[in-house]
Design a protein around this motif. Structure first.
Motif, mmCIF file in Angstrom:
data_model
loop_
_atom_site.group_PDB
_atom_site.id
_atom_site.type_symbol
_atom_site.label_atom_id
_atom_site.label_comp_id
_atom_site.label_asym_id
_atom_site.label_seq_id
_atom_site.Cartn_x
_atom_site.Cartn_y
_atom_site.Cartn_z
ATOM 1 N N LEU A 20 56.730 25.588 51.921
ATOM 2 C CA LEU A 20 57.770 26.272 52.671
ATOM 3 C C LEU A 20 59.175 25.804 52.335
ATOM 4 C CD1 LEU A 20 56.111 26.266 56.195
ATOM 5 C CD2 LEU A 20 56.024 28.035 54.456
ATOM 6 N N ILE A 23 61.193 28.378 50.193
ATOM 7 C CA ILE A 23 61.225 29.681 50.861
ATOM 8 C C ILE A 23 62.156 29.649 52.063
ATOM 9 C CG2 ILE A 23 59.833 31.354 52.140
ATOM 10 C CD1 ILE A 23 57.485 30.621 50.362
ATOM 11 N N MET A 308 52.406 35.351 56.018
ATOM 12 C CA MET A 308 53.214 36.443 55.490
ATOM 13 C C MET A 308 53.125 36.460 53.972
ATOM 14 S SD MET A 308 56.577 36.376 57.981
ATOM 15 C CE MET A 308 56.947 38.089 57.604
ATOM 16 N N ASP A 309 53.517 37.608 53.392
ATOM 17 C CA ASP A 309 53.485 37.797 51.945
ATOM 18 C C ASP A 309 54.741 37.191 51.328
ATOM 19 O OD1 ASP A 309 53.075 38.596 49.378
ATOM 20 O OD2 ASP A 309 53.352 40.746 49.758
ATOM 21 N N GLU A 310 54.551 36.328 50.334
ATOM 22 C CA GLU A 310 55.690 35.677 49.693
ATOM 23 C C GLU A 310 56.424 36.594 48.721
ATOM 24 O OE1 GLU A 310 53.436 33.720 45.826
ATOM 25 O OE2 GLU A 310 54.135 32.435 47.451
ATOM 26 N N PHE A 313 60.445 38.995 51.253
ATOM 27 C CA PHE A 313 60.931 38.234 52.397
ATOM 28 C C PHE A 313 61.714 39.102 53.374
ATOM 29 C CE2 PHE A 313 61.006 34.659 49.127
ATOM 30 C CZ PHE A 313 59.722 34.253 49.475
ATOM 31 N N THR A 316 60.589 38.580 56.911
ATOM 32 C CA THR A 316 61.002 37.248 57.356
ATOM 33 C C THR A 316 62.484 37.226 57.698
ATOM 34 O OG1 THR A 316 59.316 36.271 55.926
ATOM 35 C CG2 THR A 316 61.018 34.810 56.755
ATOM 36 N N LYS A 341 52.651 30.313 56.897
ATOM 37 C CA LYS A 341 52.132 30.143 55.548
ATOM 38 C C LYS A 341 52.413 31.419 54.768
ATOM 39 C CE LYS A 341 48.469 26.720 56.201
ATOM 40 N NZ LYS A 341 49.023 26.198 57.456
ATOM 41 N N TYR A 342 52.850 31.258 53.502
ATOM 42 C CA TYR A 342 53.118 32.387 52.624
ATOM 43 C C TYR A 342 52.033 32.461 51.561
ATOM 44 C CZ TYR A 342 57.693 33.063 54.716
ATOM 45 O OH TYR A 342 58.710 33.321 55.594
ATOM 46 N N ASN A 344 50.224 34.851 48.232
ATOM 47 C CA ASN A 344 50.603 35.690 47.101
ATOM 48 C C ASN A 344 49.911 37.045 47.206
ATOM 49 O OD1 ASN A 344 51.560 36.644 44.705
ATOM 50 N ND2 ASN A 344 50.212 35.404 43.414
#
Length: 551
Positions: A20, A23, A308-310, A313, A316, A341-342, A344
């Motif tokens: 994290l 990000i 969530m999907d990295e 964003f 987010t 947590k992100y 892929n």
């Protein structure tokens, strides 16, 4: 290729979950300082000048447009193939975005060249430059992005966003909880919530009080039935349990009150019966939360974390920029306590949530809906959050921007986009790719004792209460008679004077009863002694003739 959740080797991949530090640092920097982009922009509408009707059709025809596919996200991008043979072979369409490009390509005789994506799928604005697919669009490497991009200000500055083809909220997906089977001893109370039971009891009491007052007042006018307070309340309880009344009211006001109560009791009885049947026949799922407020509360308690999907964003950033208290609390837990947590890709996020309880995946509602529809081990909440518009990004000041927006608006208004989504949903349903078909036992065709025991416990409870009241009535009667005898013994003897028929003399034949007077012999010492003796004897024997007793 059929859309199926990719679960193999995803949760064990160490690269599927990023740390994290970078990000959250980049998001905090972007939220704290609004980006200063040196591009000129006429940002005002949600899409770029789609109302212009003058198109340079001759300049747009017979061209080759380079495009990049940021991600395969059904139902917007199912696969990348523009031929009709692919639809026949696979049995379903390529997705909403590809269908739109196919339709516009046929009208303008366009050819689409697919360019491989570089870096992260969609990309973001970091350190003065764009990464990922939007970076390729800004650098002029491609002409458009084939996907459903979230419409936001930063993206509209460096690209032409077409008319939105879909309004989509953010979905919340969790692992399916254990199935709920009610083994409670009071299962008959389950069809109604406790609020309904409390209100029903209150209405019975209030109606009983009103009925008691009405009968007391109307009894003097219409000779209305007479009831005690307990009997008045029992009237409406009898109606509630579908029992008859021993006596019907005589006045119209009381009759209307009772009749409407009968109608209400029929409705409640039908609702109760239907809910009880559904409770026995249908499995019920208890969700740990129902909305975003309850989810944030569980995140604060440490019982849930966010996934969530990295690769994008945007959602987010929406949480970080929101001024609503619930999202500010959620961002605090994500940013300060690192309860996020992100992963892929959405498919890896679904796989992670599927394998690990206590996590909630935030992602595009329509895409998550297909994952939830095809796998019973994950469940999607009905209510979405953070609604967004999706559009197709084109290069800034593209010659095709107005034409694309106009045609997309026509397709949306005529229902083509929803039809393509519905067709793909129907195909997924026909394939029956739900793996629970081989693992889930169907509902039982009979009602076993384990699920029906509540009714028998209620029956035994009624018998016990009835027997207790039966014994109590005899005990109450015994003590009441005993107390009555005790009161009679404790009272002093009273003098009882009786009048004998022989004492009535010389009754005039006038019919006036007031003129009847008993004869009174003259008093002397002997008479007084005799009177005293007779009074004492009359205490023991009231049948003695006391006509000779002088008053």
């Amino acid at each position: 290729m059929l859309f199926t959740p990719e679960f193999e080797n995803t949760t064990a991949d160490p690269n599927s979950i990023r740390t994290l530090n970078n990000i959250l640092e980049s998001i905090n920097e972007k939220v704290a300082v609004p980006p200063q982009i040196s591009f000129e922009s006429d940002y005002g509408d949600a899409y770029t000048q789609s109302n212009q009707k003058h198109f340079f059709l001759e300049k747009m025809r017979d061209k080759t447009l380079k495009m990049v596919v940021p991600a395969v996200e059904p139902p917007y991008v199912n696969y990348v193939n523009f031929t009709d043979a692919a639809v026949t072979e696979k049995g379903y369409g390529p997705g909403v975005v590809i269908e739109i490009l196919k339709e516009i390509g046929k009208r303008l005789n366009l050819t689409f060249e697919i360019v491989p994506a570089s870096g992260s799928t969609w990309g973001e604005y970091l350190n003065g430059s764009w990464t990922g697919a939007f970076g390729q669009l800004v650098r002029g490497e491609v002409d458009l992005l084939a996907g459903g991009a979230i419409m936001e200000y930063d993206r509209s500055v460096i690209s032409d966003l077409t008319y939105p083809f879909q309004f989509e909220p953010t979905g919340i997906m969790i692992r399916s909880p254990e199935k709920y089977e009610d083994d409670t001893l009071l299962i008959v109370t389950e069809p109604f919530s406790w609020e309904v039971w409390v209100i029903t009891a209150a209405v019975i009491l209030i109606s009983g009080v009103i009925f008691l007052g009405m009968t007391n007042i109307l009894r003097k006018v219409y000779k209305e039935m007479s009831v005690t307070p307990f009997e008045s309340i029992w009237v409406f309880f009898s109606i509630f349990v579908q029992q008859g009344l021993p006596e019907q009211p005589r006045s119209w006001s009381c009759r209307v009150l009772v009749a409407l109560w009968w109608l209400a009791s029929i409705t409640l009885s039908a609702t109760f019966t239907g809910s009880l049947v559904a409770l026995f026949a249908v499995d019920k799922t208890n969700l740990p939360f129902q909305n975003i407020e309850q989810l944030v509360k569980l995140v604060k308690q440490g019982r849930f974390e966010i996934v969530m999907d990295e690769n994008s964003f945007t959602r987010t950033e929406m949480i970080a920029r929101s001024k609503l208290p619930v999202y500010r609390d959620l961002w605090h837990e994500m940013n300060v306590n690192h309860k996020v947590k992100y992963v892929n890709g959405i498919s890896r996020g679904v796989a992670f949530v599927r394998a690990n309880p206590g996590y909630a995946l935030l992602g595009p509602m329509a895409t998550l809906n297909f994952y939830a529809y095809s796998d019973c081990k994950v469940i999607l909440l009905n209510d979405g959050i953070l609604p967004v518009y999706l559009s197709i990004p084109l290069a800034k000041h593209s010659l095709y921007s107005s034409y694309f927006s106009t045609k997309i608006r026509e397709m949306v208004e005529r229902g083509f986009t929803q039809k393509w989504i519905a067709d793909y949903r129907s195909y997924v349903a026909m394939q029956k790719i739900n793996e629970c078909n081989s693992t889930t036992v169907g509902p039982k065709s009979y009602l076993d004792l384990k699920r029906a025991q509540g009714a028998f416990w209620v029956f035994l409870g009624g018998v016990s209460i009835g027997v207790t009241l039966f014994v109590g009535e005899f005990i109450f009667k015994f003590f009441r008679e005993k107390m009555t005898k005790h009161d009679d013994v404790g009272k002093p003897f009273e003098e009882v004077t009786t009048v004998s028929p022989n004492s009535i003399q010389n009754i005039p034949n006038t019919g006036n009863l007031d003129s009847i007077q008993p004869s009174e012999p003259p008093l002397n010492e002997n008479n007084i002694a005799d009177n005293w003796s007779l009074r004492r004897r009359n205490v023991l024997n009231l049948s003695l003739d006391l006509s000779r007793i002088a008053n």
